[in-house]
Design a protein around this motif. Structure first.
Motif, PDB file in Angstrom:
ATOM      1  N   UNK A 162       0.840  -1.190   0.000  1.00  0.00           N
ATOM      2  CA  UNK A 162       0.000   0.000   0.000  1.00  0.00           C
ATOM      3  C   UNK A 162       0.881   1.248   0.000  1.00  0.00           C
ATOM      4  N   UNK A 163       0.290   2.389   0.231  1.00  0.00           N
ATOM      5  CA  UNK A 163       0.947   3.677   0.034  1.00  0.00           C
ATOM      6  C   UNK A 163       2.167   3.842   0.943  1.00  0.00           C
ATOM      7  N   UNK A 164       3.233   4.524   0.460  1.00  0.00           N
ATOM      8  CA  UNK A 164       4.438   4.710   1.288  1.00  0.00           C
ATOM      9  C   UNK A 164       4.191   5.442   2.596  1.00  0.00           C
ATOM     10  N   UNK A 165       3.139   6.259   2.684  1.00  0.00           N
ATOM     11  CA  UNK A 165       2.883   6.969   3.935  1.00  0.00           C
ATOM     12  C   UNK A 165       2.183   6.097   4.967  1.00  0.00           C
ATOM     13  N   UNK A 166       1.738   4.911   4.572  1.00  0.00           N
ATOM     14  CA  UNK A 166       0.998   4.038   5.468  1.00  0.00           C
ATOM     15  C   UNK A 166       1.933   3.367   6.465  1.00  0.00           C
ATOM     16  N   UNK A 167       1.456   3.195   7.695  1.00  0.00           N
ATOM     17  CA  UNK A 167       2.314   2.617   8.732  1.00  0.00           C
ATOM     18  C   UNK A 167       2.740   1.186   8.428  1.00  0.00           C
ATOM     19  N   UNK A 168       1.947   0.463   7.647  1.00  0.00           N
ATOM     20  CA  UNK A 168       2.278  -0.929   7.369  1.00  0.00           C
ATOM     21  C   UNK A 168       3.140  -1.094   6.125  1.00  0.00           C
ATOM     22  N   UNK A 169       3.444   0.001   5.418  1.00  0.00           N
ATOM     23  CA  UNK A 169       4.110  -0.147   4.122  1.00  0.00           C
ATOM     24  C   UNK A 169       5.366   0.690   3.938  1.00  0.00           C
ATOM     25  N   UNK A 170       5.568   1.722   4.755  1.00  0.00           N
ATOM     26  CA  UNK A 170       6.702   2.607   4.493  1.00  0.00           C
ATOM     27  C   UNK A 170       8.025   1.845   4.470  1.00  0.00           C
ATOM     28  N   UNK A 171       8.123   0.777   5.262  1.00  0.00           N
ATOM     29  CA  UNK A 171       9.387   0.037   5.362  1.00  0.00           C
ATOM     30  C   UNK A 171       9.685  -0.777   4.113  1.00  0.00           C
ATOM     31  N   UNK A 172       8.780  -0.795   3.135  1.00  0.00           N
ATOM     32  CA  UNK A 172       9.037  -1.464   1.859  1.00  0.00           C
ATOM     33  C   UNK A 172       9.479  -0.479   0.791  1.00  0.00           C
ATOM     34  N   UNK A 173       9.887   0.722   1.225  1.00  0.00           N
ATOM     35  CA  UNK A 173      10.361   1.737   0.281  1.00  0.00           C
ATOM     36  C   UNK A 173      11.657   2.367   0.782  1.00  0.00           C
ATOM     37  N   UNK A 174      12.500   1.569   1.425  1.00  0.00           N
ATOM     38  CA  UNK A 174      13.755   2.081   1.967  1.00  0.00           C
ATOM     39  C   UNK A 174      14.945   1.317   1.388  1.00  0.00           C
TER      40      UNK A 174
END
Length: 540
Positions: free
Chosen positions: A387-399
């Motif tokens: 889901x969206x990079x700002x979401x708490x469950x997904x931001x860690x998949x864009x680092x």
């Protein structure tokens, strides 16, 4: 007793049990409230901090009030009992407060959307729901300390330490039991009701102990129980859909689990389905979204036609995985944090080509990054549909750290594809993610399928015109891929930025890392990003 014996006197077992249960309920409330508030907020990287700071504000306020109260007199057991009763009723009233949140949105309160207004709005929601019960929770501690301690300094220290230990132990059990057992078993609303009833039972038991030998001790517990019964009978809907106004006749699934609340709606006459995960839109089957899902599944298989093992992180409702599975890859691992999303995928069987019945598919309810750290396999294809990079469950998949984990689990000639949305995202944040991806994967390219959907693609070698021609021939020979992608020529048309163009677009600048990833849920840059991507696509 001697002075030493008096100092060592322990609270009665019933009293220790009462405060242990009180700790259980306190952290249990926090877990349930956080889950319900997540449905009505953006659930961005700052949303939990807002909820937690509001919770702690109430505890602090209650502690100050209680400290002033206890300076004037010693606490009585009836004070503890009355607070437990009040807390139970306050917990039940939060059900009614949450039910009113869908009646007004941010624009209704502040008029204009902005990040600052969004933060203030989420604070407002948290304050309205939590300030009364958390203040009562804060009041409990000075009352309990006054109730269970003696006058001597040494005795006070030991007694406070002991009673705090019992309360903290109960709190640990409460957070675990509520999050991992009660919510999946009872659901959010019934769990909140159960916690309120525990408070009432603790208060009733304490009133009984305090009132033994006294007439009419039962009046306050009886009145509180009657009010609680009326609140339970008049309780609002137990469905938490965010700002959707009720379930309507189109809701075909609703599930509450350990980490997510999932609802699926279907409008058969429009051939449309959509999921709401913790209140946010996921997996809509409109034409533009389906094009992105299909491309996310077909593209890596076209780039790596001899793949033997593939990994899909963020399975969702399985549409991208179903498209990937049509290429008969011998083994596909699919990972998702939400068991409810996987259950809901049954309702998307037409869109996901009934992938849940595929003998090649192995499902894992697991965190994506944790799975990468544990899996013994290396993959020819890795795909993420988070889901969206700002979401708490997904931001860690864009680092950067995530991308390095992906690179570590890929075969030397493997392919990685990631869905990269740009709605509700600053262009500077969008560029940071693209730049980070390109640093880890030097042959990165960007593909655009319409709307706000782009795909980041990593290949072992630069993609050539010969590769694109081969991929188009594969589409023409694959009836399902041809139907999904509409035209074989779209494979070339969707490529927006080749490696050099992508590097020029992102330029030099900061990277996204685990330590400083913070993507603001901003809405104003979507058209600006779209025009940049379309211009690059047209220039090709």
């Amino acid at each position: 007793k001697s002075q030493g014996e008096e100092n060592e006197q322990q609270p009665e077992n019933s009293e220790k049990s009462a405060y242990t249960l009180s700790g259980f309920v306190a952290l249990g409330y926090e877990v349930v409230w956080a889950r319900i508030l997540a449905v009505f907020t953006l659930d961005a990287v700052f949303s939990f901090s807002i909820m937690l700071s509001t919770y702690l504000l109430g505890l602090t306020l209650g502690g100050w009030i209680g400290a002033g109260w206890m300076r004037r007199r010693r606490a009585r057991l009836a004070d503890f009992a009355g607070l437990q009763m009040a807390l139970g009723l306050a917990g039940l009233t939060t059900l009614f407060i949450f039910s009113r949140f869908s009646d007004f949105a941010l624009e209704d309160v502040f008029g204009v959307y902005s990040v600052n207004n969004l933060i203030l709005y989420e604070y407002l929601l948290g304050f309205l729901a939590l300030i009364l019960p958390t203040t009562l929770l804060g009041l409990l501690f000075p009352v309990v300390v006054s109730l269970y301690t003696g006058e001597e300094a040494g005795a006070v220290g030991r007694q406070v330490g002991r009673i705090s230990a019992w309360n903290t132990g109960g709190a640990i059990l409460g957070s675990l039991a509520v999050g991992f057992w009660l919510i999946p078993w009872l659901g959010l609303q019934a769990t909140l009701i159960a916690l309120g009833l525990v408070n009432l039972l603790i208060g009733g038991g304490a009133f009984w102990l305090a009132g033994m030998g006294r007439r009419n001790w039962w009046l306050i517990p009886a009145a509180s129980g009657l009010v609680a019964l009326l609140l339970i009978l008049a309780r609002p809907s137990s469905l938490y859909l965010g700002f959707r106004q009720g379930p309507s006749e189109h809701m075909i699934y609703y599930g509450e689990g350990v980490g997510s609340t999932v609802a699926v709606f279907e409008v058969p006459e429009n051939n449309f389905k959509v999921s709401f995960v913790n209140g946010r839109i996921e997996v809509p089957t409109d034409e533009i979204s389906m094009r992105a899902f299909r491309m996310l599944g077909h593209l890596p298989a076209l780039l790596k036609p001899d793949a033997q093992r593939a990994l899909m992180l963020s399975f969702g409702n399985g549409i991208a995985t179903g498209s990937l599975d049509t290429h008969a890859i011998p083994a596909i691992d699919a990972v998702d944090l939400s068991a409810e999303q996987i259950k809901a995928a049954e309702l998307y069987w037409e869109e996901n080509y009934n992938v849940l019945r595929s003998p090649r598919l192995q499902l894992h309810v697991e965190d994506g990054r944790n799975f990468l750290l544990q899996t013994p396999h290396r993959y020819d294809i890795i795909t993420t549909d988070a889901t969206h990079p700002s979401n708490t469950s997904s931001w860690a998949l864009f680092t950067r750290e995530f991308y390095e984990s992906v690179a570590d689990r890929m075969t030397p000639d493997g392919v990685f594809v990631q869905w990269m949305p740009f709605h509700s995202l600053l262009e500077s944040d969008y560029k940071i993610i693209l730049r980070t991806f390109a640093v880890v994967f030097p042959n990165a390219t960007l593909w655009y399928t319409g709307g706000s959907h782009t795909l980041l693609v990593a290949t072992p070698q630069p993609i050539s015109e010969a590769d694109l021609a081969r991929m188009m021939r594969m589409v023409e020979q694959n009836p399902i891929a041809l139907r999904d992608l509409e035209r074989a020529s779209f494979v070339r048309a969707y490529l927006a930025m080749e490696t050099a163009t992508l590097h020029a677009y992102t330029g030099d600048g900061p990277l996204s890392t685990d330590d400083d990833a913070f993507f603001l849920p901003f809405a104003d840059d979507v058209e600006q990003i779209r025009q940049q991507v379309i211009a690059a696509q047209s220039a090709r």
